[in-house]
Each structure stands twice: as C-alpha cells, then as structure tokens.
Design a protein around this motif. Structure first.
Motif, PDB file in Angstrom:
ATOM      1  N   GLU A  14       6.925 -55.756 104.168  1.00 47.47           N
ATOM      2  CA  GLU A  14       6.716 -55.954 102.731  1.00 47.47           C
ATOM      3  C   GLU A  14       7.999 -55.799 101.927  1.00 47.47           C
ATOM      4  O   GLU A  14       8.205 -56.502 100.943  1.00 47.47           O
ATOM      5  N   ILE A  15       8.869 -54.873 102.327  1.00 47.15           N
ATOM      6  CA  ILE A  15      10.104 -54.673 101.550  1.00 47.15           C
ATOM      7  C   ILE A  15      11.269 -55.499 102.092  1.00 47.15           C
ATOM      8  O   ILE A  15      12.378 -55.416 101.585  1.00 47.15           O
ATOM      9  N   GLY A  16      11.006 -56.285 103.146  1.00 48.24           N
ATOM     10  CA  GLY A  16      12.049 -57.151 103.689  1.00 48.24           C
ATOM     11  C   GLY A  16      13.081 -56.429 104.541  1.00 48.24           C
ATOM     12  O   GLY A  16      14.215 -56.882 104.655  1.00 48.24           O
ATOM     13  N   ALA A  17      12.700 -55.308 105.149  1.00 45.57           N
ATOM     14  CA  ALA A  17      13.651 -54.522 105.939  1.00 45.57           C
ATOM     15  C   ALA A  17      13.817 -55.035 107.372  1.00 45.57           C
ATOM     16  O   ALA A  17      14.706 -54.596 108.078  1.00 45.57           O
ATOM     17  N   LEU A  18      12.953 -55.965 107.790  1.00 43.40           N
ATOM     18  CA  LEU A  18      13.034 -56.498 109.152  1.00 43.40           C
ATOM     19  C   LEU A  18      13.424 -57.972 109.117  1.00 43.40           C
ATOM     20  O   LEU A  18      12.889 -58.732 108.328  1.00 43.40           O
ATOM     21  N   ASP A  19      14.341 -58.369 109.984  1.00 47.88           N
ATOM     22  CA  ASP A  19      14.672 -59.788 110.056  1.00 47.88           C
ATOM     23  C   ASP A  19      14.188 -60.408 111.365  1.00 47.88           C
ATOM     24  O   ASP A  19      14.314 -61.608 111.571  1.00 47.88           O
ATOM     25  N   GLU A  20      13.629 -59.610 112.259  1.00 42.75           N
ATOM     26  CA  GLU A  20      13.048 -60.106 113.493  1.00 42.75           C
ATOM     27  C   GLU A  20      11.915 -59.190 113.901  1.00 42.75           C
ATOM     28  O   GLU A  20      12.018 -57.969 113.779  1.00 42.75           O
TER      29      GLU A  20
END
Length: 63
Positions: A14-20
């Motif tokens: 949700e906060i965009g902390a993962l890119d994979e």
C-alpha cells in the motif's frame, strides 16, 4: 527486504515499499489466515507477472 506475513506485506504494498513480490503457492490446507491481496475498500494493486515457474509440489510467481 524480506517480508513475511500477509498483513505486513499488504501494508508495504500500500505504501509502495516493495518493487518485487515473490510468492510461493503450496497446496496445503492450513485453515484460516489473512489473504495477501484482499482489502475490502482498499486501493486496487495492479501486478505484472515477471516470472512464473511450476515446480513439482508448488508454484513460484514473481510480480
């Protein structure tokens, strides 16, 4: 970063902390649990499958 647990993973998404996102699917009946991508009323997360592999007893999917 390794994130274990559906609730923490969902918050990171949700906060965009993962890119994979690497998901292993194993056909085992465990009972109740928290769904990884289920959030009633939450924002829609669009995922692109980058890699998929079917192993003998499980599947590996990279988003």
């Amino acid at each position: 970063m390794s994130v274990l647990g559906a609730d923490v993973a969902r918050q990171c998404i949700e906060i965009g902390a993962l890119d994979e996102i690497l998901v292993y699917i194993t056909p085992v009946l465990l009972g109740d649990g928290v769904r990884l991508f289920d959030r009633p009323g939450g924002s829609l997360v669009r995922l692109e499958v980058l890699e998929a592999e079917n192993l003998s007893i499980r599947s590996r999917i990279v988003y």
